[in-house]
Design an enzyme around this catalytic site. Structure first.
Site, short mmCIF file in Angstrom:
data_model
loop_
_atom_site.label_atom_id
_atom_site.label_comp_id
_atom_site.label_asym_id
_atom_site.label_seq_id
_atom_site.Cartn_x
_atom_site.Cartn_y
_atom_site.Cartn_z
N GLU A 245 66.99 75.81 35.76
CA GLU A 245 65.97 75.11 36.54
C GLU A 245 65.45 76.06 37.61
OE1 GLU A 245 65.53 71.13 39.37
OE2 GLU A 245 67.31 72.40 39.49
N HIS A 319 65.11 63.58 35.60
CA HIS A 319 65.69 62.66 36.58
C HIS A 319 65.18 62.89 38.01
CE1 HIS A 319 67.79 66.38 37.00
NE2 HIS A 319 68.36 65.95 38.10
C1 GLC Z 1 68.25 69.94 41.14
C2 GLC Z 1 68.59 68.63 40.49
C3 GLC Z 1 68.48 67.55 41.49
C4 GLC Z 1 69.47 67.84 42.60
C5 GLC Z 1 69.27 69.23 43.18
C6 GLC Z 1 70.46 69.64 43.99
O1 GLC Z 1 66.94 70.00 41.55
O2 GLC Z 1 67.80 68.42 39.38
O3 GLC Z 1 68.69 66.27 40.96
O4 GLC Z 1 69.34 66.89 43.62
O5 GLC Z 1 69.12 70.20 42.19
O6 GLC Z 1 71.56 69.85 43.16
#
Ligand code: GLC
Length: 552
Positions: A245, A319
């Site tokens: 991500e 999510h």
């Molecule tokens: C990422 C996750 C998110 C989380 C954040 C901190 O963006 O997808 O849900 O709150 O990281 O771990």
């Protein structure tokens, strides 16, 4: 053009499960692993090849599991290690691999490393985290802000130093500079890989190499060095899917992450198309109107940049994002049509598609009217900060209704029955009242359902190599309402043409596309050569094929 090697994950579709909200087997109001196992036949029929599980590890759940207290243990609310092994085995028996969510930018403040680290400056784990003395003014070390609102530094009174956290104060950042931290993480990854998982989704992986003293949070200088080390230590020689991500990824950096000779990741999630719709200062809480021309430009840029090397991930929702049909479609008058259109547009692009639970039945945003109905730590923190800044509460709720993370976290709608068939108890978050109409059971009985459409799209990717390999080309770039692209190989092209509006529209067909087509999906192609003008009904999306390359 060099031919890309073929990987199994290039023709697979991934399905994301938010375990808390998927299926509850024991009536405690929370989804769990046995609940997921009970739905594997449903997922097999959908045709997916991979399940990405949002975190299921031991956690105090400040951020619903994105705050891990023990990387070796399953959270009791989700089940046991035996349940997890059973899930891996039962999924495997249906040709489905399991991706775990690797959250290693930070841990929970309940992790034993952090508890030990904060116990004394001399703790053996102190340097697992990022500690700094107060700034020269006696206050915060610097002004870096956390993603969930407020400073990224919290004072630990007992030891008199501040610790760094890019998210909530319950999520202290790990210090990746420390080789011991990295060694612990790689060993942990290897244990899960040896247990038989199919790979990892890597949470905010762009943030791990932070250098807070230089104000660097994302894309630190050592990021790719760490990922290559991780690859060497854990992934090398294993045929797994890894997706990082990265909210800061550009097409250029995506090539670093996913380039064939880079030995880092399979692909990244990028968010340019998401952030293009946010307000400059208030971000997602004050959304901008939808702009199709801008969206198309971003999609094309990514498709073209990763045409010959690297790999795209394709998704409308997850999510952290609102429901796709509410964001990009019309969840009122044309819910079914627009959900199918969005799916069609996405599933014929080059890359690996991700379906977020409930998207395949066209689940919508949830019309919460009061902050008391929200559960998400980000929404609750930002609500407080907005009120403190003097902004009207109604504006904040409107923003949360549109973009808040809880929109996608309400329970999966299995049936029209009580609590949508999700739980026999009291759900941890309210069920969307529209479950009486929108649910899996209803979709199963309708051959024209959104669900049936997803099944078809996912199957086509496995049948038609052109969907995996074909060269992307966009058409009608400046058309404000219609998206059109082709995918081509030497002796075939497919064309996707989609109306993003609730109106009927016409388009001028470029000369190169005025040929004879056959229908793949959607309305029947004209019996003869495609005429100069094509009309599309509200949210109509068609995919047609022709026996030659239109790319010339
Ligand atoms: C990422 C996750 C998110 C989380 C954040 C901190 O963006 O997808 O849900 O709150 O990281 O771990």
């Amino acid at each position: 053009m060099t031919k890309q090697p073929t990987h199994w994950w290039q023709s697979a579709t991934v399905y994301q499960i938010y375990p808390r909200s998927f299926a509850d087997s024991n009536g405690d109001g929370m989804g769990d692993l046995p609940g997921i196992v009970s739905k594997l036949d449903y997922l097999q029929q959908l045709g997916i090849g991979v399940i990405w599980l949002s975190p299921i590890f031991q956690s105090p759940m400040a951020d619903n599991g994105y705050d891990i207290a023990d990387y070796e243990a399953i959270a009791p609310i989700f089940g046991t290690l035996e349940d997890f092994d059973r899930l891996i085995a039962e999924a495997k028996a249906r040709g489905i691999g399991i991706l775990m969510d690797l959250v290693v930018n930070h841990t929970s403040d309940h992790h034993r490393w952090f508890i030990d680290a904060r116990s004394a400056r001399t703790s053996r784990y102190r340097d697992f985290y990022v500690w700094r003395d107060a700034g020269s003014d006696g206050g915060l070390p610097n002004d870096i802000q956390s993603t969930f609102g407020g400073p990224a530094w919290t004072l630990d009174e007992a030891s008199g130093q501040y610790y760094f956290h890019q998210f909530a104060k319950e999520q202290p950042d790990l210090n990746w500079e420390n080789p011991e931290v990295r060694a612990e993480i790689y060993a942990m990854m290897n244990r899960w890989l040896d247990r038989g998982i199919a790979g990892f989704r890597m949470d905010v992986i762009n943030l791990i190499a932070k250098e807070p003293d230089r104000g660097i949070t994302a894309d630190g200088p050592k990021l790719h060095e760490y990922l290559q080390e991780m690859h060497r230590e854990t992934l090398a020689g294993r045929d797994v899917l890894t997706v990082g991500e990265s909210w800061s990824a550009t097409p250029e950096s995506a090539l670093l992450y996913s380039g064939r000779d880079r030995r880092e990741l399979s692909m990244v999630f990028q968010f340019e198309h998401v952030m293009a719709q946010w307000h400059e200062t208030w971000g997602k809480w004050q959304p901008k109107p939808f702009d199709l021309v801008g969206l198309k430009r971003i999609i094309s840029r990514w498709q073209e940049a990763l045409a010959d090397d690297g790999w795209n991930s394709l998704f409308w929702g997850n999510h952290d994002l609102p429901r796709a049909v509410s964001k990009y479609g019309d969840d009122k008058g044309y819910r079914v049509e627009s959900a199918k259109m969005l799916a069609t547009v996405l599933h014929f692009l080059k890359g690996t598609p991700y379906v977020y639970q409930g998207e395949e039945i066209g689940m919508t945003n949830v019309p919460f009217t009061s902050i008391a109905q929200y559960r998400d730590i980000e929404t609750l923190n930002m609500h407080r900060l907005h009120l403190e800044a003097g902004l009207p509460e109604a504006d904040f709720i409107a923003g949360a209704n549109e973009n808040g993370r809880d929109n996608s976290r309400t329970p999966m709608q299995w049936s029209a029955g009580p609590n949508a068939g999700f739980t026999s108890g009291t759900p941890w978050i309210d069920v969307n009242p529209n479950h009486t109409q929108i649910n899996v059971e209803a979709a199963e009985h309708d051959p024209l359902s959104i669900l049936a459409h997803y099944r078809r799209l996912i199957a086509l990717r496995k049948e038609m190599r052109i969907i995996v390999d074909g060269r992307y080309r966009s058409w009608l770039d400046e058309h404000p309402d219609v998206m059109a692209y082709t995918r081509s190989v030497a002796d075939q092209s497919i064309m996707v043409v989609a109306n993003f509006t609730a109106r009927s529209v016409t388009v001028d067909v470029p000369q190169a596309l005025r040929r004879k087509w056959v229908t793949v999906i959607g309305a029947a192609a004209p019996a003869d050569v495609l005429p100069a003008t094509l009309s599309l009904g509200p949210f109509e999306a068609n995919v047609w094929a022709t026996a030659a390359s239109v790319d010339g």
